[in-house]
Enzyme design. Structure first.
Site, PDB file in Angstrom:
ATOM      1  N   TYR A  67       1.019  -1.095   0.121  1.00 28.73           N
ATOM      2  CA  TYR A  67       0.008   0.009   0.242  1.00 28.73           C
ATOM      3  C   TYR A  67       0.792   1.363   0.001  1.00 28.73           C
ATOM      4  CZ  TYR A  67      -4.164  -2.638   0.423  1.00 28.73           C
ATOM      5  OH  TYR A  67      -5.228  -3.132  -0.315  1.00 28.73           O
ATOM      6  N   HIS A 119     -14.981   1.602  -1.291  1.00 30.99           N
ATOM      7  CA  HIS A 119     -13.271   1.154  -1.245  1.00 30.99           C
ATOM      8  C   HIS A 119     -12.578   1.478  -0.053  1.00 30.99           C
ATOM      9  CE1 HIS A 119     -14.645  -1.559  -4.580  1.00 30.99           C
ATOM     10  NE2 HIS A 119     -15.457  -1.689  -3.479  1.00 30.99           N
ATOM     11  N   THR A 196     -13.819   0.100 -15.021  1.00 29.39           N
ATOM     12  CA  THR A 196     -14.055  -1.196 -14.090  1.00 29.39           C
ATOM     13  C   THR A 196     -14.547  -2.513 -14.559  1.00 29.39           C
ATOM     14  OG1 THR A 196     -15.180  -2.076 -12.199  1.00 29.39           O
ATOM     15  CG2 THR A 196     -16.882  -0.298 -13.373  1.00 29.39           C
ATOM     16  N   SER A 197     -13.946  -3.252 -14.443  1.00 32.55           N
ATOM     17  CA  SER A 197     -14.066  -4.515 -14.402  1.00 32.55           C
ATOM     18  C   SER A 197     -15.792  -5.768 -14.168  1.00 32.55           C
ATOM     19  CB  SER A 197     -13.036  -5.735 -14.437  1.00 32.55           C
ATOM     20  OG  SER A 197     -13.031  -5.607 -13.195  1.00 32.55           O
ATOM     21  N   ASN A 221     -15.012   1.298 -21.032  1.00 32.70           N
ATOM     22  CA  ASN A 221     -13.181   0.483 -21.091  1.00 32.70           C
ATOM     23  C   ASN A 221     -13.145   0.195 -22.453  1.00 32.70           C
ATOM     24  OD1 ASN A 221     -12.329  -1.446 -20.255  1.00 32.70           O
ATOM     25  ND2 ASN A 221     -13.488  -2.140 -18.293  1.00 32.70           N
TER      26      ASN A 221
HETATM   27  C1  BV8 Z   1     -18.668  -7.149   1.590  1.00 33.00           C
HETATM   28  C2  BV8 Z   1      -9.225  -2.682  -1.732  1.00 33.00           C
HETATM   29  C3  BV8 Z   1     -19.721  -8.651   2.154  1.00 33.00           C
HETATM   30  C4  BV8 Z   1      -9.132  -1.240  -1.777  1.00 33.00           C
HETATM   31  C5  BV8 Z   1     -11.209  -4.048  -2.912  1.00 33.00           C
HETATM   32  C6  BV8 Z   1     -16.869 -14.613   0.566  1.00 33.00           C
HETATM   33  C7  BV8 Z   1     -16.373 -13.228   1.530  1.00 33.00           C
HETATM   34  C8  BV8 Z   1     -16.919 -11.835   1.819  1.00 33.00           C
HETATM   35  C9  BV8 Z   1     -17.252 -11.271   0.774  1.00 33.00           C
HETATM   36  C10 BV8 Z   1     -16.883 -12.165  -0.257  1.00 33.00           C
HETATM   37  C11 BV8 Z   1     -16.584 -13.836  -0.520  1.00 33.00           C
HETATM   38  N1  BV8 Z   1     -16.783 -13.890  -2.234  1.00 33.00           N
HETATM   39  C12 BV8 Z   1     -17.507 -12.836  -2.939  1.00 33.00           C
HETATM   40  C13 BV8 Z   1     -17.412 -11.937  -1.790  1.00 33.00           C
HETATM   41  C14 BV8 Z   1     -17.222 -10.300  -2.527  1.00 33.00           C
HETATM   42  C15 BV8 Z   1     -16.022 -10.016  -2.576  1.00 33.00           C
HETATM   43  C16 BV8 Z   1     -16.154  -9.885  -4.270  1.00 33.00           C
HETATM   44  O1  BV8 Z   1     -17.072  -8.883  -4.383  1.00 33.00           O
HETATM   45  N2  BV8 Z   1     -15.366 -10.842  -4.009  1.00 33.00           N
HETATM   46  C17 BV8 Z   1     -14.840 -10.064  -6.449  1.00 33.00           C
HETATM   47  C18 BV8 Z   1     -13.296 -10.658  -6.487  1.00 33.00           C
HETATM   48  C19 BV8 Z   1     -16.122 -11.733  -6.721  1.00 33.00           C
HETATM   49  N3  BV8 Z   1     -16.634  -8.256  -1.799  1.00 33.00           N
HETATM   50  C20 BV8 Z   1     -16.312  -7.686  -0.720  1.00 33.00           C
HETATM   51  O2  BV8 Z   1     -15.470  -8.963  -0.442  1.00 33.00           O
HETATM   52  C21 BV8 Z   1     -16.872  -6.708  -0.895  1.00 33.00           C
HETATM   53  N4  BV8 Z   1     -17.174  -7.042   1.198  1.00 33.00           N
HETATM   54  O3  BV8 Z   1     -18.675  -8.574  -0.001  1.00 33.00           O
HETATM   55  O4  BV8 Z   1     -18.249  -7.498   2.956  1.00 33.00           O
HETATM   56  C22 BV8 Z   1     -19.511  -8.565   4.417  1.00 33.00           C
HETATM   57  C23 BV8 Z   1     -21.117  -8.259   4.501  1.00 33.00           C
HETATM   58  C24 BV8 Z   1     -21.353  -8.109   5.649  1.00 33.00           C
HETATM   59  C25 BV8 Z   1     -20.833  -8.415   6.917  1.00 33.00           C
HETATM   60  C26 BV8 Z   1     -18.881  -8.505   6.734  1.00 33.00           C
HETATM   61  C27 BV8 Z   1     -18.565  -8.746   4.888  1.00 33.00           C
HETATM   62  C28 BV8 Z   1     -15.315  -5.807  -0.483  1.00 33.00           C
HETATM   63  C29 BV8 Z   1     -15.124  -5.466  -2.150  1.00 33.00           C
HETATM   64  C30 BV8 Z   1     -14.091  -4.550  -1.810  1.00 33.00           C
HETATM   65  C31 BV8 Z   1     -12.616  -5.438  -2.196  1.00 33.00           C
HETATM   66  N5  BV8 Z   1     -11.647  -4.300  -1.810  1.00 33.00           N
HETATM   67  N6  BV8 Z   1      -9.713  -2.985  -2.954  1.00 33.00           N
HETATM   68  C32 BV8 Z   1      -7.352  -1.427  -2.797  1.00 33.00           C
HETATM   69  O5  BV8 Z   1      -6.438  -2.479  -2.722  1.00 33.00           O
HETATM   70  O6  BV8 Z   1      -7.314  -0.838  -4.278  1.00 33.00           O
HETATM   71  S1  BV8 Z   1     -11.563  -4.144  -4.381  1.00 33.00           S
HETATM   72  C33 BV8 Z   1     -10.335  -3.918  -6.260  1.00 33.00           C
HETATM   73  O7  BV8 Z   1     -11.624  -4.526  -6.551  1.00 33.00           O
HETATM   74  C34 BV8 Z   1     -10.378  -2.384  -5.718  1.00 33.00           C
HETATM   75  O8  BV8 Z   1     -10.480  -1.662  -5.176  1.00 33.00           O
HETATM   76  C35 BV8 Z   1     -11.160  -2.320  -7.175  1.00 33.00           C
HETATM   77  O9  BV8 Z   1     -10.904  -1.070  -6.763  1.00 33.00           O
HETATM   78  C36 BV8 Z   1     -11.829  -3.201  -7.052  1.00 33.00           C
HETATM   79  C37 BV8 Z   1     -12.574  -3.471  -8.418  1.00 33.00           C
HETATM   80  O10 BV8 Z   1     -11.715  -3.588  -9.316  1.00 33.00           O
HETATM   81  P1  BV8 Z   1     -11.804  -2.230 -11.014  1.00 33.00           P
HETATM   82  O11 BV8 Z   1     -11.730  -0.928 -10.579  1.00 33.00           O
HETATM   83  O12 BV8 Z   1     -13.031  -2.823 -11.754  1.00 33.00           O
HETATM   84  O13 BV8 Z   1     -10.388  -2.929 -11.312  1.00 33.00           O
HETATM   85  P2  BV8 Z   1     -10.162  -4.247 -12.272  1.00 33.00           P
HETATM   86  O14 BV8 Z   1      -8.309  -3.708 -12.626  1.00 33.00           O
HETATM   87  O15 BV8 Z   1     -11.077  -4.744 -11.790  1.00 33.00           O
HETATM   88  O16 BV8 Z   1     -10.270  -3.532 -13.581  1.00 33.00           O
HETATM   89  C38 BV8 Z   1      -9.862  -1.863 -14.277  1.00 33.00           C
HETATM   90  C39 BV8 Z   1     -10.801  -2.203 -15.738  1.00 33.00           C
HETATM   91  O17 BV8 Z   1      -9.912  -1.089 -16.237  1.00 33.00           O
HETATM   92  C40 BV8 Z   1     -10.729  -3.394 -16.661  1.00 33.00           C
HETATM   93  O18 BV8 Z   1     -11.748  -3.710 -16.759  1.00 33.00           O
HETATM   94  C41 BV8 Z   1      -9.403  -2.509 -17.840  1.00 33.00           C
HETATM   95  O19 BV8 Z   1     -10.363  -2.563 -19.355  1.00 33.00           O
HETATM   96  C42 BV8 Z   1      -9.762  -0.523 -17.924  1.00 33.00           C
HETATM   97  N7  BV8 Z   1      -9.049  -0.051 -17.784  1.00 33.00           N
HETATM   98  C43 BV8 Z   1      -7.534  -0.300 -18.260  1.00 33.00           C
HETATM   99  N8  BV8 Z   1      -7.264   0.860 -18.652  1.00 33.00           N
HETATM  100  C44 BV8 Z   1      -8.319   1.906 -19.100  1.00 33.00           C
HETATM  101  C45 BV8 Z   1      -9.230   1.023 -18.520  1.00 33.00           C
HETATM  102  N9  BV8 Z   1     -10.898   1.852 -18.716  1.00 33.00           N
HETATM  103  C46 BV8 Z   1     -10.684   2.547 -18.993  1.00 33.00           C
HETATM  104  N10 BV8 Z   1      -9.553   3.489 -19.584  1.00 33.00           N
HETATM  105  C47 BV8 Z   1      -8.369   2.922 -19.908  1.00 33.00           C
HETATM  106  N11 BV8 Z   1      -6.756   3.833 -19.877  1.00 33.00           N
END
Ligand code: BV8
Ligand code: ZN
Length: 253
Positions: A67, A119, A196-197, A221
């Site tokens: 971080y 987040h 966002t993905s 995207n």
């Molecule tokens: C919750 C931290 C419930 C900070 C992040 C088991 C237990 C609990 C929950 C779960 C579980 N299994 C699944 C879940 C749900 C889980 C989840 O969704 N998992 C996924 C992987 C399936 N979610 C959670 O855990 C959430 N909490 O559900 O709590 C709960 C309820 C009650 C009580 C207790 C618990 C918490 C989710 C937050 C996780 N933390 N980050 C940090 O380190 O950053 S999330 C992480 O992914 C990042 O923060 C990011 O913001 C987020 C999303 O990613 P994106 O922003 O979309 O980034 P990515 O790289 O994926 O994509 C980028 C995109 O940009 C691509 O599409 C690319 O093509 C595009 N791109 C590239 N260049 C460009 C562009 N676009 C435009 N222009 C460009 N030039």
């Protein structure tokens, strides 16, 4: 860059535009996205595994080092034309709600306000035990080289590890920010989803709420997502190129 396909006029006469951004909106500022392969020494780690309470408990210096490396990159980055375009959109429409999954402050530094961080942010760490807020020293430290462990500072109140002020996987989102985002998704008539993905929940459910409420949904995207065929308008291109053109309100044909 010639935008590869017909773009359409976006209704700037909208009553309420909601913008949801992800890591892609900061990509052209040089900040790594979350799911692009990590660069350099971080490439042997999966961000999904680093962004968890267990990872911090098991190896606090590794997670704090990651971080700090990201925070230093964010401090040295500048807002790009995508951030600027979102700020100027806010001046053009009656009401705009900006919600981000990002933990950097590039929207704020582009002049957007308020910015709703689902987040958390890099700027507000706190004690992992007693929750006491921690303030970073004012000077910008040397950028830790990639992959280097950095010991988290001890809490001034209880000496436990200070942790990043972000929401990790398995942790709840900040209630107030989530409530604002959910209400906006139900109410907006244009939902603009940028860089966002759409794989992380509950943030990825916002576009579902917006579509269900009949909003015009727009995706920007350069790559495909599961929303390509479901959004009203899908713009395949970098946010720093597409958004300024869109926000100019011109019909891009
Ligand atoms: C919750 C931290 C419930 C900070 C992040 C088991 C237990 C609990 C929950 C779960 C579980 N299994 C699944 C879940 C749900 C889980 C989840 O969704 N998992 C996924 C992987 C399936 N979610 C959670 O855990 C959430 N909490 O559900 O709590 C709960 C309820 C009650 C009580 C207790 C618990 C918490 C989710 C937050 C996780 N933390 N980050 C940090 O380190 O950053 S999330 C992480 O992914 C990042 O923060 C990011 O913001 C987020 C999303 O990613 P994106 O922003 O979309 O980034 P990515 O790289 O994926 O994509 C980028 C995109 O940009 C691509 O599409 C690319 O093509 C595009 N791109 C590239 N260049 C460009 C562009 N676009 C435009 N222009 C460009 N030039
Ligand atoms: Zn403490």
């Amino acid at each position: 860059m010639a935008i590869p396909h017909r773009l359409v006029e976006v209704r700037m006469s909208a009553q309420h535009v909601m913008v949801l951004t992800g890591a892609g909106v900061s990509a052209e500022s040089g900040l790594p996205t979350f799911r692009d392969p990590l660069t350099g020494l971080w490439e042997r780690f999966n961000p999904q595994e680093l962004a968890t309470p267990d990872a911090f408990r098991d190896d606090p210096s590794l997670v704090w080092g990651w971080y700090e490396w990201r925070r230093m990159k964010a401090l040295r980055a500048l807002p790009n034309p995508a951030h600027e375009a979102i700020r100027s959109l806010q001046e053009k429409v009656r009401r705009l709600t900006l919600v981000t999954q990002n933990v950097d402050d590039l929207h704020e530094r582009a002049g957007s306000s308020p910015v709703h961080h689902l987040h958390g942010t890099l700027a507000h760490p706190y004690c992992s035990r007693c929750g006491a807020p921690y303030s970073f020293p004012p000077e910008i430290p040397e950028e830790p080289e990639e992959g280097r462990r950095v010991a988290p500072p001890p809490c001034a109140e209880c000496a436990a590890h200070v942790r990043p002020g972000v929401v990790w996987f398995g942790e709840s989102l900040p209630e107030r920010e989530w409530d604002i985002a959910e209400r906006a998704a139900q109410d907006c008539d244009v939902f603009l989803c940028v860089g966002t993905s759409s794989v992380v929940y509950p943030a990825a459910s916002l576009i579902e709420h917006a579509a269900a409420n009949g909003a015009v949904t727009i995706q920007v995207n350069p790559n495909s997502t599961s929303w390509d065929d479901r959004v009203s308008h899908d713009f395949r291109g970098p946010a720093g190129v597409v958004l300024p053109a869109l926000v100019a309100g011109c019909s891009l044909r």
